[in-house]
Scaffold this active site. Sequence first.
Site, PDB file in Angstrom:
ATOM      1  N   PRO A  12       0.788  -1.229   0.000  1.00  0.00           N
ATOM      2  CA  PRO A  12       0.000   0.000   0.000  1.00  0.00           C
ATOM      3  C   PRO A  12       0.822   1.282   0.000  1.00  0.00           C
ATOM      4  O   PRO A  12       1.870   1.365   0.654  1.00  0.00           O
ATOM      5  CB  PRO A  12      -0.834  -0.105   1.280  1.00  0.00           C
ATOM      6  CG  PRO A  12      -0.183  -1.151   2.105  1.00  0.00           C
ATOM      7  CD  PRO A  12       0.488  -2.089   1.150  1.00  0.00           C
ATOM      8  N   ASN A  13       0.323   2.234  -0.726  1.00  0.00           N
ATOM      9  CA  ASN A  13       0.871   3.600  -0.822  1.00  0.00           C
ATOM     10  C   ASN A  13       2.171   3.711  -1.614  1.00  0.00           C
ATOM     11  O   ASN A  13       2.673   4.810  -1.808  1.00  0.00           O
ATOM     12  CB  ASN A  13       1.042   4.232   0.573  1.00  0.00           C
ATOM     13  CG  ASN A  13      -0.276   4.345   1.301  1.00  0.00           C
ATOM     14  OD1 ASN A  13      -1.227   4.877   0.742  1.00  0.00           O
ATOM     15  ND2 ASN A  13      -0.369   3.821   2.510  1.00  0.00           N
ATOM     16  N   ARG A  20       5.338  11.110  -2.232  1.00  0.00           N
ATOM     17  CA  ARG A  20       5.084  10.822  -0.831  1.00  0.00           C
ATOM     18  C   ARG A  20       6.368  10.932  -0.002  1.00  0.00           C
ATOM     19  O   ARG A  20       7.367  10.295  -0.341  1.00  0.00           O
ATOM     20  CB  ARG A  20       4.568   9.381  -0.795  1.00  0.00           C
ATOM     21  CG  ARG A  20       4.481   8.743   0.533  1.00  0.00           C
ATOM     22  CD  ARG A  20       4.284   7.233   0.393  1.00  0.00           C
ATOM     23  NE  ARG A  20       4.040   6.670   1.697  1.00  0.00           N
ATOM     24  CZ  ARG A  20       4.332   5.441   2.057  1.00  0.00           C
ATOM     25  NH1 ARG A  20       4.860   4.610   1.183  1.00  0.00           N
ATOM     26  NH2 ARG A  20       4.093   5.016   3.269  1.00  0.00           N
ATOM     27  N   TYR A  25      11.455   8.481   1.240  1.00  0.00           N
ATOM     28  CA  TYR A  25      11.302   7.459   0.205  1.00  0.00           C
ATOM     29  C   TYR A  25      11.902   7.826  -1.151  1.00  0.00           C
ATOM     30  O   TYR A  25      11.902   7.006  -2.063  1.00  0.00           O
ATOM     31  CB  TYR A  25       9.806   7.115   0.035  1.00  0.00           C
ATOM     32  CG  TYR A  25       9.167   6.562   1.292  1.00  0.00           C
ATOM     33  CD1 TYR A  25       9.718   5.457   1.940  1.00  0.00           C
ATOM     34  CD2 TYR A  25       8.035   7.147   1.842  1.00  0.00           C
ATOM     35  CE1 TYR A  25       9.148   4.943   3.095  1.00  0.00           C
ATOM     36  CE2 TYR A  25       7.442   6.641   2.999  1.00  0.00           C
ATOM     37  CZ  TYR A  25       8.007   5.538   3.622  1.00  0.00           C
ATOM     38  OH  TYR A  25       7.445   5.033   4.752  1.00  0.00           O
ATOM     39  N   ASN A  76       8.052  -5.664  -1.240  1.00  0.00           N
ATOM     40  CA  ASN A  76       8.007  -4.599  -0.239  1.00  0.00           C
ATOM     41  C   ASN A  76       6.550  -4.520   0.205  1.00  0.00           C
ATOM     42  O   ASN A  76       5.730  -3.886  -0.464  1.00  0.00           O
ATOM     43  CB  ASN A  76       8.448  -3.263  -0.837  1.00  0.00           C
ATOM     44  CG  ASN A  76       8.426  -2.157   0.218  1.00  0.00           C
ATOM     45  OD1 ASN A  76       7.942  -2.361   1.332  1.00  0.00           O
ATOM     46  ND2 ASN A  76       8.933  -0.986  -0.135  1.00  0.00           N
ATOM     47  N   ALA A  79       3.257  -1.027   4.655  1.00  0.00           N
ATOM     48  CA  ALA A  79       2.719  -1.068   6.026  1.00  0.00           C
ATOM     49  C   ALA A  79       2.314  -2.485   6.447  1.00  0.00           C
ATOM     50  O   ALA A  79       2.340  -2.823   7.642  1.00  0.00           O
ATOM     51  CB  ALA A  79       1.541  -0.117   6.147  1.00  0.00           C
ATOM     52  N   GLU A 100      12.875  -9.574   0.905  1.00  0.00           N
ATOM     53  CA  GLU A 100      12.082  -8.433   1.403  1.00  0.00           C
ATOM     54  C   GLU A 100      12.895  -7.154   1.246  1.00  0.00           C
ATOM     55  O   GLU A 100      14.087  -7.152   1.579  1.00  0.00           O
ATOM     56  CB  GLU A 100      11.784  -8.688   2.887  1.00  0.00           C
ATOM     57  CG  GLU A 100      11.107  -7.535   3.604  1.00  0.00           C
ATOM     58  CD  GLU A 100      10.974  -7.794   5.113  1.00  0.00           C
ATOM     59  OE1 GLU A 100      11.449  -8.858   5.613  1.00  0.00           O
ATOM     60  OE2 GLU A 100      10.409  -6.913   5.782  1.00  0.00           O
ATOM     61  N   HIS A 102      12.904  -2.701   1.740  1.00  0.00           N
ATOM     62  CA  HIS A 102      12.285  -1.455   2.203  1.00  0.00           C
ATOM     63  C   HIS A 102      13.160  -0.296   1.782  1.00  0.00           C
ATOM     64  O   HIS A 102      14.391  -0.363   1.908  1.00  0.00           O
ATOM     65  CB  HIS A 102      12.130  -1.453   3.728  1.00  0.00           C
ATOM     66  CG  HIS A 102      11.234  -2.533   4.202  1.00  0.00           C
ATOM     67  ND1 HIS A 102       9.868  -2.459   4.096  1.00  0.00           N
ATOM     68  CD2 HIS A 102      11.511  -3.751   4.721  1.00  0.00           C
ATOM     69  CE1 HIS A 102       9.334  -3.580   4.549  1.00  0.00           C
ATOM     70  NE2 HIS A 102      10.312  -4.393   4.936  1.00  0.00           N
ATOM     71  N   ARG A 109      13.284   3.808  12.670  1.00  0.00           N
ATOM     72  CA  ARG A 109      12.069   4.620  12.656  1.00  0.00           C
ATOM     73  C   ARG A 109      11.203   4.363  13.892  1.00  0.00           C
ATOM     74  O   ARG A 109      11.702   3.955  14.922  1.00  0.00           O
ATOM     75  CB  ARG A 109      11.327   4.376  11.337  1.00  0.00           C
ATOM     76  CG  ARG A 109      12.159   4.755  10.107  1.00  0.00           C
ATOM     77  CD  ARG A 109      11.402   4.570   8.823  1.00  0.00           C
ATOM     78  NE  ARG A 109      10.198   5.406   8.794  1.00  0.00           N
ATOM     79  CZ  ARG A 109       9.248   5.309   7.863  1.00  0.00           C
ATOM     80  NH1 ARG A 109       9.358   4.407   6.908  1.00  0.00           N
ATOM     81  NH2 ARG A 109       8.192   6.092   7.909  1.00  0.00           N
TER      82      ARG A 109
HETATM   83  C1  DQA Z   1       8.284   0.889   3.748  1.00  0.00           C
HETATM   84  C2  DQA Z   1       8.355   1.020   5.269  1.00  0.00           C
HETATM   85  C3  DQA Z   1       6.993   0.802   5.907  1.00  0.00           C
HETATM   86  O1  DQA Z   1       7.084   0.940   7.310  1.00  0.00           O
HETATM   87  C4  DQA Z   1       6.003   1.830   5.388  1.00  0.00           C
HETATM   88  O2  DQA Z   1       4.719   1.566   5.905  1.00  0.00           O
HETATM   89  C5  DQA Z   1       5.980   1.916   3.914  1.00  0.00           C
HETATM   90  C6  DQA Z   1       7.232   1.818   3.159  1.00  0.00           C
HETATM   91  C7  DQA Z   1       9.633   1.220   3.068  1.00  0.00           C
HETATM   92  O3  DQA Z   1       9.796   0.822   1.922  1.00  0.00           O
HETATM   93  O4  DQA Z   1      10.476   1.877   3.665  1.00  0.00           O
HETATM   94  O5  DQA Z   1       4.950   2.183   3.305  1.00  0.00           O
HETATM   95  O6  DQA Z   1       7.973  -0.455   3.424  1.00  0.00           O
END
Ligand code: DQA
Length: 162
Positions: A12-13, A20, A25, A76, A79, A100, A102, A109
Site C-alpha cells: 500500500p501507498n 510521498r 522514500y 516490499n 505497512a 524483502e 524497504h 524509525r
Molecule cells: C516501507 C516502510 C513501511 O514501514 C512503510 O509503511 C511503507 C514503506 C519502506 O519501503 O520503507 O509504506 O515499506
Amino acid sequence: MKTKKILVLHGPNLNLLGKRELSLYGSFSLKKINAHLKKIARAQKYTLFSYQSNVEGTLVTKIQKWASKVDGILINPAAYTHTSIAIRDVLVAVGIPTVEVHLSNIYKREPFRKQSLISDVVDGQVVGFGPKSYELGLHALIQTIEGPRKGPKERPKERLKT
Ligand code: DQA
C-alpha cells in the site's frame, strides 16, 4: 534455455512514490523503479513482472496464483510488513525464494516499524537504501535463485514449527 521469472510486489501507498514523504522514500516514481528493475533483470536473462496493490487480500491472492509461475519474489509489503500474518502465511505456504525490501531503514524509525512479520520466513532483507534497496534486493534474489537451494529443513515451512 528457458528465461526465469521474478515477481515484484509492492504494498500500500507505494503507488505514491515520488510524491510521498520524499526525504524518506526518494523522488523516483514506482513506474521508474519498475522499469529500472526490468532492465536489470533482462540483462540477467530474467523476465520481471511487477504489481502494486493497496489491498492485503489482493497481494495474498497474487502470491498464491503466481508462485508456481515464477522462480522468486521480491516484495516490499509496505505497512503490511508490520501487520500481515496473511502475507507471512502465504509466503510460507508457497515456499519459493523471496527477498524483502524497504526503501527506508525500518529499524531506525518508529517502534511499530521495527518488527517485520515476514523477515524470518524470507531468504533475506534489504533496508534503508531508498530505491537502491530494490536493486540490491533483486541481485540478492537472483543469487538465491541461482545458488544452491536450501534443504527442506531450512525452508520457511519448517521454521514455522519452532
Ligand atoms: C516501507 C516502510 C513501511 O514501514 C512503510 O509503511 C511503507 C514503506 C519502506 O519501503 O520503507 O509504506 O515499506
